[in-house]
Scaffold this motif. Structure first.
Motif, PDB file in Angstrom:
ATOM      1  N   GLU A  33      57.724  35.012  69.276  1.00  0.00           N
ATOM      2  CA  GLU A  33      56.375  35.017  68.736  1.00  0.00           C
ATOM      3  C   GLU A  33      56.343  34.630  67.262  1.00  0.00           C
ATOM      4  O   GLU A  33      55.393  34.023  66.807  1.00  0.00           O
ATOM      5  N   GLY A  38      50.159  31.175  68.576  1.00  0.00           N
ATOM      6  CA  GLY A  38      49.217  31.385  69.664  1.00  0.00           C
ATOM      7  C   GLY A  38      47.756  31.409  69.287  1.00  0.00           C
ATOM      8  O   GLY A  38      46.979  30.589  69.735  1.00  0.00           O
ATOM      9  N   LYS A  39      47.362  32.348  68.441  1.00  0.00           N
ATOM     10  CA  LYS A  39      45.936  32.574  68.246  1.00  0.00           C
ATOM     11  C   LYS A  39      45.258  31.393  67.555  1.00  0.00           C
ATOM     12  O   LYS A  39      45.673  30.928  66.504  1.00  0.00           O
ATOM     13  N   GLN A  47      53.435  26.116  70.627  1.00  0.00           N
ATOM     14  CA  GLN A  47      54.662  26.899  70.728  1.00  0.00           C
ATOM     15  C   GLN A  47      55.751  25.975  71.238  1.00  0.00           C
ATOM     16  O   GLN A  47      55.492  25.065  71.998  1.00  0.00           O
ATOM     17  N   ASN A  88      49.671  33.904  74.746  1.00  0.00           N
ATOM     18  CA  ASN A  88      49.042  33.178  73.645  1.00  0.00           C
ATOM     19  C   ASN A  88      47.829  32.378  74.126  1.00  0.00           C
ATOM     20  O   ASN A  88      46.784  32.367  73.478  1.00  0.00           O
ATOM     21  N   ASP A  92      43.949  31.893  72.658  1.00  0.00           N
ATOM     22  CA  ASP A  92      43.779  30.745  71.745  1.00  0.00           C
ATOM     23  C   ASP A  92      42.391  30.108  71.955  1.00  0.00           C
ATOM     24  O   ASP A  92      41.574  30.626  72.711  1.00  0.00           O
TER      25      ASP A  92
END
Ligand SMILES: CCC/C=C/C(=O)SCCNC(=O)CCNC(=O)[C@H](O)C(C)(C)COP(=O)([O-])OP(=O)([O-])OC[C@H]1O[C@@H](n2cnc3c(N)ncnc32)[C@H](O)[C@@H]1OP(=O)([O-])[O-]
Length: 303
Positions: A33, A38-39, A47, A88, A92
């Motif tokens: 992470e 992700g967000k 990623q 994620n 997102d």
């Protein structure tokens, strides 16, 4: 003392293993992470891991099997990377999440070498595997956005059974769908013992799940596993054009509708997943499975 049966999910050994695997998964997920975004990560590479690529563009997060030299066989690390990618993608900016594969295969399913150590010996990873698989499949059951498979070529084993948890499956006419559990000493997973008979009727599902019949893309479409089949020559263009249009539809609407549909059977799917993993745990101890694995490794057996 009470001996836990196949369907007794609460015995101590499983709980201990679950704790161990949960810790293992947690540390593995959090270490990946730190390098993921992700967000809110639309329109950029979301990623990166060696064998699973994740990109986000035009409202679509795409998770790609990227291990063409092994026909996109899924290693234990890839299961973990996929869970992280889905986690994620669920938060997102994207609207739709898509799975596809690099190279000639969509995926040849579980990496049979997951069970082999460096010395080529069969390792006892039975409980760990069942716990990982259960968590992996639950991630698909709970995924909140539309989930689409773009099946670019042959799909085997868990790459096929998971499709019963997708919202749409688009296939090239080059794709095939094969669940050879009977030849492997394994059992159907990813809730396919429930979703396949529901989708195709028990007689057709039995041919696939009990007898290991390989379906062409058109047969899979006729049986309700595939949404639409496209000629290989126009597959990518047609499918991605359509997906980009769908990604402009109301994200909230699609989430709510998906939840409505999934909630009718969410508990049922959890239960089926748990049962399949418990049975699988027994199957992975069987001589049938060990023989199948040895035959694959000694190149005596191929699908
Ligand atoms: C526990 C969770 C539950 C999941 C259940 C399932 O998914 S059940 C379903 C489980 N899946 C199966 O039973 C499928 C087993 N695989 C096969 O039967 C064949 O490989 C094939 C028909 C997919 C492709 O035949 P082809 O003649 O076109 O190509 P090729 O054979 O030359 O392959 C190229 C390289 O990829 C390698 N590799 C490929 N797949 C796997 C794999 N799954 N694993 C490991 N390795 C795999 C292969 O060894 C070779 O490596 P090498 O020698 O270069 O180092």
């Amino acid at each position: 003392m009470h001996k836990p049966g196949v369907f007794d999910f609460d015995n101590k050994a499983k709980q201990d293993a679950r704790k161990e695997t949960a810790m293992d998964l947690k540390s593995s997920l959090s270490s990946s992470e730190t390098s993921s975004q992700g967000k809110g990560g639309a329109d950029k590479k979301a990623q990166e891991s060696k064998d699973i690529l994740v990109t986000s563009e035009d409202g679509i997060t795409t998770i790609t099997f990227n291990r063409p030299s092994k026909k996109n066989a899924i290693s234990f690390q890839m299961y973990k990377d996929i869970m992280l990618a889905l986690k994620n993608a669920s938060t997102d900016n994207s609207v739709i999440t898509v799975f596809t594969g690099v190279g000639d295969y969509y995926s040849s399913g579980n990496d049979l070498r997951n069970f082999i150590n460096d010395a080529g010996e069969i390792q006892d990873k039975v409980t760990m595997c069942a716990v990982l698989l259960r968590e992996f499949v639950n991630t698909f059951i709970d995924f909140p956005k539309p989930l689409v498979a773009v099946v670019n070529g042959p799909a085997v084993g868990i790459a096929v059974t998971l499709l019963g948890l997708f919202d749409a499956v688009y296939a090239s006419d080059r794709a095939t769908f094969h669940t050879p559990f009977i030849h492997l000493g394994q059992n159907p997973e990813a809730c396919s013992s429930y979703t396949f008979p529901k989708m195709m009727g028990s007689a057709k599902a039995a041919e696939m799940l009990l007898f290991g019949k390989k379906l062409t893309a058109r047969e899979a479409w006729a049986q309700g596993l595939v949404t639409e089949v496209f000629p290989e020559s126009t597959f990518e263009t047609e499918v991605w054009t359509r997906l980009k249009t769908y990604a402009k539809l109301s994200p909230n609407g699609m989430r709510v509708f998906k939840e409505l549909i999934r909630n009718h059977e969410r508990q049922k799917l959890y239960t089926v997943n748990a049962e399949e993993c418990a049975v699988g745990q027994e199957r992975l101890k069987s001589e049938e499975w060990k023989d199948a694995l040895r035959n694959f490794l000694s190149r005596k057996a191929k699908l």
